[in-house]
Design a protein around this motif. Structure first.
Motif, PDB file in Angstrom:
ATOM      1  N   GLY A   1      34.394 -12.770   2.086  1.00 14.94           N
ATOM      2  CA  GLY A   1      34.475 -12.667   0.631  1.00 14.94           C
ATOM      3  C   GLY A   1      33.328 -13.372  -0.042  1.00 14.94           C
ATOM      4  O   GLY A   1      32.575 -14.115   0.590  1.00 14.94           O
ATOM      5  N   GLU A   2      33.253 -13.171  -1.332  1.00 18.04           N
ATOM      6  CA  GLU A   2      32.130 -13.675  -2.111  1.00 18.04           C
ATOM      7  C   GLU A   2      31.969 -15.190  -1.985  1.00 18.04           C
ATOM      8  O   GLU A   2      32.941 -15.921  -1.841  1.00 18.04           O
ATOM      9  N   SER A   3      30.723 -15.620  -2.059  1.00 19.86           N
ATOM     10  CA  SER A   3      30.443 -17.047  -2.052  1.00 19.86           C
ATOM     11  C   SER A   3      31.231 -17.737  -3.170  1.00 19.86           C
ATOM     12  O   SER A   3      31.190 -17.315  -4.319  1.00 19.86           O
ATOM     13  N   GLY A   4      31.974 -18.772  -2.798  1.00 20.12           N
ATOM     14  CA  GLY A   4      32.758 -19.507  -3.791  1.00 20.12           C
ATOM     15  C   GLY A   4      34.181 -18.991  -3.964  1.00 20.12           C
ATOM     16  O   GLY A   4      34.915 -19.475  -4.813  1.00 20.12           O
ATOM     17  N   CYS A   5      34.612 -18.042  -3.126  1.00 23.49           N
ATOM     18  CA  CYS A   5      35.945 -17.458  -3.342  1.00 23.49           C
ATOM     19  C   CYS A   5      37.064 -18.296  -2.736  1.00 23.49           C
ATOM     20  O   CYS A   5      38.232 -17.993  -2.921  1.00 23.49           O
ATOM     21  N   GLY A   6      36.725 -19.341  -1.966  1.00 25.01           N
ATOM     22  CA  GLY A   6      37.781 -20.224  -1.483  1.00 25.01           C
ATOM     23  C   GLY A   6      37.978 -20.240   0.024  1.00 25.01           C
ATOM     24  O   GLY A   6      38.937 -20.837   0.521  1.00 25.01           O
ATOM     25  N   LYS A   7      37.075 -19.648   0.767  1.00 27.20           N
ATOM     26  CA  LYS A   7      37.245 -19.559   2.220  1.00 27.20           C
ATOM     27  C   LYS A   7      37.245 -20.941   2.878  1.00 27.20           C
ATOM     28  O   LYS A   7      38.146 -21.276   3.653  1.00 27.20           O
ATOM     29  N   SER A   8      36.233 -21.743   2.567  1.00 24.13           N
ATOM     30  CA  SER A   8      36.175 -23.071   3.181  1.00 24.13           C
ATOM     31  C   SER A   8      37.362 -23.915   2.761  1.00 24.13           C
ATOM     32  O   SER A   8      37.875 -24.719   3.541  1.00 24.13           O
ATOM     33  N   THR A   9      37.801 -23.732   1.530  1.00 23.64           N
ATOM     34  CA  THR A   9      38.935 -24.514   1.042  1.00 23.64           C
ATOM     35  C   THR A   9      40.195 -24.185   1.843  1.00 23.64           C
ATOM     36  O   THR A   9      40.992 -25.078   2.150  1.00 23.64           O
ATOM     37  N   VAL A  10      40.376 -22.923   2.208  1.00 26.04           N
ATOM     38  CA  VAL A  10      41.528 -22.545   3.040  1.00 26.04           C
ATOM     39  C   VAL A  10      41.456 -23.300   4.373  1.00 26.04           C
ATOM     40  O   VAL A  10      42.435 -23.921   4.814  1.00 26.04           O
ATOM     41  N   LEU A  11      40.286 -23.292   4.999  1.00 27.19           N
ATOM     42  CA  LEU A  11      40.152 -23.961   6.300  1.00 27.19           C
ATOM     43  C   LEU A  11      40.358 -25.465   6.166  1.00 27.19           C
ATOM     44  O   LEU A  11      41.039 -26.092   6.985  1.00 27.19           O
ATOM     45  N   ARG A  12      39.777 -26.026   5.128  1.00 28.00           N
ATOM     46  CA  ARG A  12      39.902 -27.481   4.940  1.00 28.00           C
ATOM     47  C   ARG A  12      41.358 -27.871   4.663  1.00 28.00           C
ATOM     48  O   ARG A  12      41.814 -28.925   5.102  1.00 28.00           O
ATOM     49  N   ALA A  13      42.069 -27.013   3.939  1.00 30.95           N
ATOM     50  CA  ALA A  13      43.474 -27.309   3.656  1.00 30.95           C
ATOM     51  C   ALA A  13      44.281 -27.278   4.959  1.00 30.95           C
ATOM     52  O   ALA A  13      45.127 -28.144   5.204  1.00 30.95           O
ATOM     53  N   ILE A  14      44.008 -26.299   5.809  1.00 23.33           N
ATOM     54  CA  ILE A  14      44.719 -26.238   7.091  1.00 23.33           C
ATOM     55  C   ILE A  14      44.444 -27.506   7.892  1.00 23.33           C
ATOM     56  O   ILE A  14      45.340 -28.087   8.508  1.00 23.33           O
ATOM     57  N   ALA A  15      43.197 -27.975   7.845  1.00 21.18           N
ATOM     58  CA  ALA A  15      42.825 -29.165   8.612  1.00 21.18           C
ATOM     59  C   ALA A  15      43.306 -30.452   7.947  1.00 21.18           C
ATOM     60  O   ALA A  15      43.037 -31.545   8.448  1.00 21.18           O
TER      61      ALA A  15
ATOM     62  N   SER B   1      32.885 -15.806   8.001  1.00 16.79           N
ATOM     63  CA  SER B   1      31.477 -15.427   8.129  1.00 16.79           C
ATOM     64  C   SER B   1      31.098 -14.435   7.037  1.00 16.79           C
ATOM     65  O   SER B   1      31.917 -13.639   6.588  1.00 16.79           O
ATOM     66  N   HIS B   2      29.833 -14.537   6.618  1.00 20.37           N
ATOM     67  CA  HIS B   2      29.313 -13.541   5.682  1.00 20.37           C
ATOM     68  C   HIS B   2      28.765 -12.337   6.412  1.00 20.37           C
ATOM     69  O   HIS B   2      28.381 -11.356   5.795  1.00 20.37           O
ATOM     70  N   ASP B   3      28.711 -12.443   7.716  1.00 13.95           N
ATOM     71  CA  ASP B   3      28.096 -11.389   8.498  1.00 13.95           C
ATOM     72  C   ASP B   3      29.197 -10.482   9.041  1.00 13.95           C
ATOM     73  O   ASP B   3      29.905 -10.829   9.993  1.00 13.95           O
TER      74      ASP B   3
ATOM     75  N   LEU C   1      41.233  -8.994   9.809  1.00 14.48           N
ATOM     76  CA  LEU C   1      40.519  -9.812   8.831  1.00 14.48           C
ATOM     77  C   LEU C   1      41.130  -9.656   7.448  1.00 14.48           C
ATOM     78  O   LEU C   1      41.893  -8.722   7.202  1.00 14.48           O
ATOM     79  N   ALA C   2      40.776 -10.616   6.592  1.00 17.42           N
ATOM     80  CA  ALA C   2      41.220 -10.540   5.208  1.00 17.42           C
ATOM     81  C   ALA C   2      40.005 -10.670   4.308  1.00 17.42           C
ATOM     82  O   ALA C   2      39.102 -11.442   4.584  1.00 17.42           O
ATOM     83  N   VAL C   3      40.017  -9.857   3.246  1.00 18.02           N
ATOM     84  CA  VAL C   3      38.939  -9.927   2.262  1.00 18.02           C
ATOM     85  C   VAL C   3      39.451 -10.732   1.078  1.00 18.02           C
ATOM     86  O   VAL C   3      40.500 -10.422   0.510  1.00 18.02           O
TER      87      VAL C   3
ATOM     88  N   ARG D   1      38.144 -14.661  -5.527  1.00 16.44           N
ATOM     89  CA  ARG D   1      38.719 -15.627  -6.476  1.00 16.44           C
ATOM     90  C   ARG D   1      40.016 -16.248  -5.989  1.00 16.44           C
ATOM     91  O   ARG D   1      41.011 -16.287  -6.703  1.00 16.44           O
ATOM     92  N   GLY D   2      40.017 -16.727  -4.764  1.00 10.43           N
ATOM     93  CA  GLY D   2      41.162 -17.477  -4.279  1.00 10.43           C
ATOM     94  C   GLY D   2      42.324 -16.643  -3.760  1.00 10.43           C
ATOM     95  O   GLY D   2      43.336 -17.190  -3.357  1.00 10.43           O
ATOM     96  N   ARG D   3      42.196 -15.333  -3.810  1.00 15.12           N
ATOM     97  CA  ARG D   3      43.291 -14.472  -3.333  1.00 15.12           C
ATOM     98  C   ARG D   3      42.827 -13.551  -2.221  1.00 15.12           C
ATOM     99  O   ARG D   3      41.654 -13.205  -2.157  1.00 15.12           O
ATOM    100  N   ILE D   4      43.800 -13.133  -1.419  1.00 15.90           N
ATOM    101  CA  ILE D   4      43.496 -12.099  -0.431  1.00 15.90           C
ATOM    102  C   ILE D   4      43.686 -10.742  -1.097  1.00 15.90           C
ATOM    103  O   ILE D   4      44.760 -10.426  -1.604  1.00 15.90           O
ATOM    104  N   LEU D   5      42.618  -9.953  -1.112  1.00 16.73           N
ATOM    105  CA  LEU D   5      42.684  -8.628  -1.741  1.00 16.73           C
ATOM    106  C   LEU D   5      43.251  -7.611  -0.781  1.00 16.73           C
ATOM    107  O   LEU D   5      43.960  -6.687  -1.161  1.00 16.73           O
ATOM    108  N   GLU D   6      42.845  -7.745   0.478  1.00 19.76           N
ATOM    109  CA  GLU D   6      43.161  -6.697   1.430  1.00 19.76           C
ATOM    110  C   GLU D   6      43.118  -7.267   2.829  1.00 19.76           C
ATOM    111  O   GLU D   6      42.283  -8.114   3.125  1.00 19.76           O
TER     112      GLU D   6
END
Ligand SMILES: Nc1ncnc2c1ncn2[C@@H]1O[C@H](COP(=O)(O)OP(=O)(O)OP(=O)(O)O)[C@@H](O)[C@H]1O
Ligand SMILES: Nc1ncnc2c1ncn2[C@@H]1O[C@H](COP(=O)(O)OP(=O)(O)OP(=O)(O)O)[C@@H](O)[C@H]1O
Ligand SMILES: [Mg+2]
Ligand SMILES: [Mg+2]
Lengths: 250, 282
Positions: free
Chosen positions: A36-50, A194-196, A207-209, A212-217
């Motif tokens: 997903g887009e840069s800043g959409c919350g991906k790292s935050t999800v991982l950090r929250a799990i950790a 990954s962005h790739d 995978l999930a796309v 803005r903090g939500r899973i679209l698909e």
């Protein structure tokens, strides 16, 4: 193996939450991708799990059981994270050897120089790097130290935040093959950001796309490969990636 | 043709470490004009070290030598620190590989951009002009909510936002030569294309010289004019970017082969068997 349920993370009271109700579950031995887009919350999800984001709401489940709010040793012996910014996750004034031995010591496992050397070798670094400090390494070498440090405790789950973004594609191939091999041999479970999309397609079953903090698909990798995504943003992301990556192997 | 913006001949960099010397750069030569040169190469091959040598930003443990090292008409090996300070940021800018750790951790990112802008703007802009320029720059690098982001500290922004803040900060200095060290590796493809077209437009409009260090072969092929391939401290191959598919060096060929593809999954990716001879032949 690992799951999140209704994860919400809010950094400030006024604005929209950084993560706004994310849920998914990953079976043992599977790899789940987050894009997903840069800043959409991906790292935050991982950090929250950790357990690195104070005050998130929702559940993190390991083997179906909620993990303690303060993640304990037992958790970190099973779940390790590779951070997006390897520089920030390494201690600036400790040698590489000391940083690789530290997680072993923290978890009461026995370390020793041989284990450190082996960890370096698995990520393609010469054991001579054990004496260096983080600032004496290149960006990609630091990223590989971070991967080695996560692997050294032999976890069951790895949270991987852009783990090959600083690597040239030949070293990337070696690291991805290593992860594939560990998954096959030891049944490791991965959550991979990954962005790739080619890396995602190569590694993930599902995978999930995010936006803005939500899973679209959510998608099976077959749908990604076939290009049959549904949400307009996913379609846009895929089209852009395909137009971008026209390069074919020689 | 006018004099190149950067000219390096036989550049070498050696680091002293506890366990002896490390030869990070071993005889690199190239000229950069008003064009976009990509540098691709193995992790640890010396790309960032070349970039920092041009800025003279290497640590004291480094010994730099060259037959010639000229950047914006300045002899980098001979210039005193005062002269280097005058050209850094204003004439030559470096987008660092680890942006979030190159920023000051205790100052909001917007203030850091504004400060760079004020320092280098010809008329010494006031605070308000600097703030406006900062927000405009953040918007240009596709930060959706520049007011919020400008007030955040480096540890509060995402990886890709950090890269874009760093780009905005370096652009705020208005340099003629831009060294970009993996500037877009944390950006999704859509935002990446937008940031690249911004850089492209600057190169064309202001006649910048751009040295673009990247692992992304697709990007380099589409975006750059020429490519230098580095391996173990040397340039082993120099090509037109459009001809990267026809590379001759086995390292470059191996890179092309190890790319994963969205539609053609393979169980195991091909990897390189590195021939020790690659270290020596140029
Ligand atoms: N400590 C923090 N304080 C305030 N805001 C934060 C903090 N950490 C993250 N954020 C905000 O949360 C949002 C999501 O950030 P996150 O790092 O999760 O994005 P991301 O999807 O990983 O992006 P990227 O692909 O660029 O790394 C961003 O808007 C960011 O500014
Ligand atoms: N301060 C230092 N002391 C000792 N060795 C160093 C130092 N800085 C860099 N090196 C070494 O010099 C070599 C070149 O490093 P450099 O950072 O230029 O590589 P790079 O091509 O940018 O790699 P990457 O793609 O991984 O970022 C590496 O082997 C690195 O370990
Ligand atoms: Mg991130
Ligand atoms: Mg580098």
């Amino acid at each position: 193996m690992i799951a999140v349920r209704d994860l919400v993370v809010r950094f400030d009271r006024k604005g929209a939450p950084a993560v706004a109700g994310v849920s998914f579950a990953i079976e043992k031995g599977e790899t789940f991708g987050l894009v997903g887009e840069s800043g959409c919350g991906k790292s935050t999800v991982l950090r929250a799990i950790a357990g690195l984001v104070p005050g998130h709401s929702g559940d993190v489940l390991l083997d179906g059981r909620p993990v303690p709010a303060r993640r304990d040793r037992a958790f970190y012996s099973r779940v390790q994270m590779v951070f997006q910014d390897p520089y920030g996750s390494l201690h600036p004034r400790q040698t590489i050897a000391a940083q690789l031995a530290e997680p072993l010591r923290n978890l009461g496992l026995n370390g020793g120089p041989a284990r450190v050397d082996r960890a370096l070798e698995t990520v393609g670094l010469d054991p001579a790097f054990r004496w260096r400090f983080p600032h004496e390494l290149s960006g990609g070498q630091r990223q590989r130290v971070a991967i080695a440090r996560a692997l050294i405790v032999e976890p069951e789950v790895l949270l991987l935040d852009e783990p090959t973004s600083a690597l040239d594609v030949s070293v990337q191939a070696e690291i991805l093959n290593l992860l594939t091999e560990l998954r096959r041999r030891r049944g490791l479970t991965y959550l991979l950001v990954s962005h790739d999309l080619a890396v995602i397609s190569h590694m993930c079953g599902e995978l999930a796309v995010m936006q803005r903090g939500r899973i679209l698909e959510r998608l099976d990798v077959e749908r990604l490969r076939a290009g049959t995504v549904e949400h307009p943003y996913s379609a846009e992301l895929l089209a852009a990636s395909e137009a971008y990556g026209e390069l074919r192997p020689a | 043709m006018s004099a190149p913006l950067v000219s390096a001949r036989n550049l070498t960099v050696r680091f002293a470490t506890q366990k002896g010397p490390v030869d990070a750069v071993r005889g690199v030569s190239f000229d950069l004009g008003r064009e976009k040169i990509g540098i691709v190469g193995e992790s640890g091959s010396g790309k960032s070290t070349v970039g920092r040598a041009l800025m003279r930003l290497l640590p004291r443990s480094a010994t730099v030598a060259a037959d010639r090292l000229v950047v914006c008409d300045t002899d980098v090996l001979a210039a005193d620190e005062k002269i280097m300070r005058r050209i850094r940021g204003r004439r030559i800018g470096l987008i660092m590989q680890d942006p979030k750790y190159s920023l000051n951790p205790v100052v909001p990112v917007g203030l850091q951009i504004a400060e760079t802008f004020r320092l280098h703007s010809p008329a010494h802009a006031g605070a308000r002009a600097a703030r406006e320029a900062t927000l405009a720059l953040l918007r240009q690098v596709r930060i959706h909510d520049p007011e919020r982001v400008a007030g955040l500290y480096p540890h509060q922004i995402s990886g890709g936002m950090g890269q874009r803040v760093m780009i905005a900060m370096v652009l705020a200095g208005g340099p003629e030569v831009l060294i970009a060290d993996e500037p877009t590796s944390a950006l999704d493809v859509t935002v990446r294309m937008e940031v690249l077209s911004l850089l492209d437009e600057l190169v064309a409009r202001k006649g910048l010289g751009l040295l673009f260090i990247s692992h992304d072969l697709n990007l380099v092929r589409r975006f750059c004019d020429r490519v230098l391939i580095m391996y173990a401290g040397r340039v082993v191959e120099a090509l037109k970017a459009s001809e990267i598919d026809h590379a001759k060096h086995p390292y470059t060929q191996g890179l092309l082969a190890s790319l994963p593809l969205i539609r053609q999954p393979r169980e195991i990716l091909p990897t390189l068997v590195r021939d020790p001879a690659w270290r020596e032949s140029a």
